[in-house]
Design a protein around this motif. Structure first.
Motif, PDB file in Angstrom:
ATOM      1  N   HIS A 273       0.846  -1.189   0.000  1.00 23.93           N
ATOM      2  CA  HIS A 273       0.000   0.000   0.000  1.00 23.93           C
ATOM      3  C   HIS A 273       0.884   1.241   0.000  1.00 23.93           C
ATOM      4  O   HIS A 273       2.004   1.220   0.532  1.00 23.93           O
ATOM      5  N   ARG A 274       0.370   2.328  -0.559  1.00 28.44           N
ATOM      6  CA  ARG A 274       1.035   3.631  -0.549  1.00 28.44           C
ATOM      7  C   ARG A 274       0.010   4.643  -0.078  1.00 28.44           C
ATOM      8  O   ARG A 274      -1.082   4.744  -0.645  1.00 28.44           O
ATOM      9  N   VAL A 275       0.364   5.419   0.958  1.00 26.95           N
ATOM     10  CA  VAL A 275      -0.559   6.397   1.529  1.00 26.95           C
ATOM     11  C   VAL A 275       0.172   7.718   1.712  1.00 26.95           C
ATOM     12  O   VAL A 275       1.286   7.740   2.259  1.00 26.95           O
ATOM     13  N   GLY A 276      -0.454   8.811   1.285  1.00 30.10           N
ATOM     14  CA  GLY A 276       0.072  10.146   1.534  1.00 30.10           C
ATOM     15  C   GLY A 276      -0.615  10.749   2.748  1.00 30.10           C
ATOM     16  O   GLY A 276      -1.837  10.777   2.823  1.00 30.10           O
ATOM     17  N   VAL A 277       0.191  11.206   3.693  1.00 27.13           N
ATOM     18  CA  VAL A 277      -0.323  11.778   4.933  1.00 27.13           C
ATOM     19  C   VAL A 277       0.118  13.233   5.015  1.00 27.13           C
ATOM     20  O   VAL A 277       1.306  13.531   4.841  1.00 27.13           O
ATOM     21  N   ILE A 278      -0.822  14.121   5.284  1.00 31.54           N
ATOM     22  CA  ILE A 278      -0.465  15.522   5.497  1.00 31.54           C
ATOM     23  C   ILE A 278       0.000  15.632   6.948  1.00 31.54           C
ATOM     24  O   ILE A 278      -0.800  15.668   7.880  1.00 31.54           O
ATOM     25  N   GLY A 279       1.295  15.613   7.095  1.00 38.46           N
ATOM     26  CA  GLY A 279       1.920  15.652   8.410  1.00 38.46           C
ATOM     27  C   GLY A 279       3.393  15.329   8.247  1.00 38.46           C
ATOM     28  O   GLY A 279       3.827  14.837   7.200  1.00 38.46           O
ATOM     29  N   SER A 280       4.152  15.602   9.272  1.00 38.96           N
ATOM     30  CA  SER A 280       5.591  15.395   9.202  1.00 38.96           C
ATOM     31  C   SER A 280       5.948  13.914   9.285  1.00 38.96           C
ATOM     32  O   SER A 280       5.176  13.098   9.793  1.00 38.96           O
ATOM     33  N   LYS A 281       7.142  13.589   8.785  1.00 38.95           N
ATOM     34  CA  LYS A 281       7.643  12.217   8.923  1.00 38.95           C
ATOM     35  C   LYS A 281       7.762  11.855  10.396  1.00 38.95           C
ATOM     36  O   LYS A 281       7.505  10.702  10.768  1.00 38.95           O
ATOM     37  N   GLU A 282       8.114  12.812  11.245  1.00 37.24           N
ATOM     38  CA  GLU A 282       8.236  12.555  12.679  1.00 37.24           C
ATOM     39  C   GLU A 282       6.889  12.156  13.291  1.00 37.24           C
ATOM     40  O   GLU A 282       6.822  11.260  14.117  1.00 37.24           O
ATOM     41  N   ALA A 283       5.815  12.826  12.850  1.00 35.98           N
ATOM     42  CA  ALA A 283       4.476  12.498  13.359  1.00 35.98           C
ATOM     43  C   ALA A 283       4.045  11.111  12.905  1.00 35.98           C
ATOM     44  O   ALA A 283       3.468  10.334  13.680  1.00 35.98           O
ATOM     45  N   VAL A 284       4.322  10.775  11.652  1.00 41.54           N
ATOM     46  CA  VAL A 284       3.978   9.443  11.142  1.00 41.54           C
ATOM     47  C   VAL A 284       4.826   8.389  11.846  1.00 41.54           C
ATOM     48  O   VAL A 284       4.311   7.338  12.258  1.00 41.54           O
ATOM     49  N   TYR A 285       6.099   8.653  12.011  1.00 37.06           N
ATOM     50  CA  TYR A 285       6.988   7.719  12.712  1.00 37.06           C
ATOM     51  C   TYR A 285       6.465   7.449  14.127  1.00 37.06           C
ATOM     52  O   TYR A 285       6.412   6.298  14.562  1.00 37.06           O
ATOM     53  N   ALA A 286       6.053   8.496  14.830  1.00 37.93           N
ATOM     54  CA  ALA A 286       5.489   8.306  16.175  1.00 37.93           C
ATOM     55  C   ALA A 286       4.230   7.444  16.118  1.00 37.93           C
ATOM     56  O   ALA A 286       4.012   6.593  16.989  1.00 37.93           O
ATOM     57  N   ALA A 287       3.420   7.637  15.091  1.00 34.94           N
ATOM     58  CA  ALA A 287       2.182   6.863  14.960  1.00 34.94           C
ATOM     59  C   ALA A 287       2.440   5.379  14.746  1.00 34.94           C
ATOM     60  O   ALA A 287       1.586   4.541  15.070  1.00 34.94           O
TER      61      ALA A 287
END
Length: 146
Positions: A6-20
């Motif tokens: 899967h490929r997903v674009g998230v409006i947010g920083s890489k740091e926020a996604v990494y934390a998630a």
């Protein structure tokens, strides 16, 4: 071997996604509310669903770049598979390149899991973008498998 991709674009920083994808509290806010463990490299994350769960050993955790889990406990089809998260930036998006790798064969449960991963990835996107995800047991139900 076959993979779920899967490929997903998230409006947010890489740091926020990494934390998630590494913080048990954040994982509990988008995947399953019964999440425990250590999301750091060498740690084990435990995810409990109805009717069962998964334990993931964190093989690699490179902040804001890459995470790799190995399934060490769960359904037979999952044991020994790997869940990979690669993050990069494109314009205002953090792109999540997700894969659940190493399925021995394509079976109906794999199709189910592919769809469920997609719904949970949308939940993760929603969490990062709005502060609220839709973790199990409040996730989208798609069939009698949970």
């Amino acid at each position: 071997m076959v993979d779920i991709l899967h490929r997903v674009g998230v409006i947010g920083s890489k740091e926020a996604v990494y934390a998630a994808i590494t913080s048990p509290e954040q994982l509990a806010a988008w995947w399953t509310d019964d999440t425990k463990g250590d999301g750091g490299e060498g740690g084990v994350l435990k995810f409990q669903f109805v009717p069962g769960g998964f334990d993931m050993k964190v093989l690699e955790a490179k902040p804001a770049e890459h995470v790799l889990w190995e399934v060490i406990e769960g359904p037979d089809e999952w044991i020994g598979t790997h869940v990979r998260w690669d993050l990069h930036t494109e314009d205002d998006f953090t792109i999540v390149m997700f894969s659940h790798e190493g399925w021995r064969e394509q079976v109906p449960f794999m199709n189910h899991c592919s769809t469920k991963w997609a719904t949970y990835l949308m939940s993760m996107k929603q969490l990062v973008e709005t502060g609220t995800g839709a973790p199990s047991p409040n996730d989208v139900q798609i069939s009698n498998w949970h």
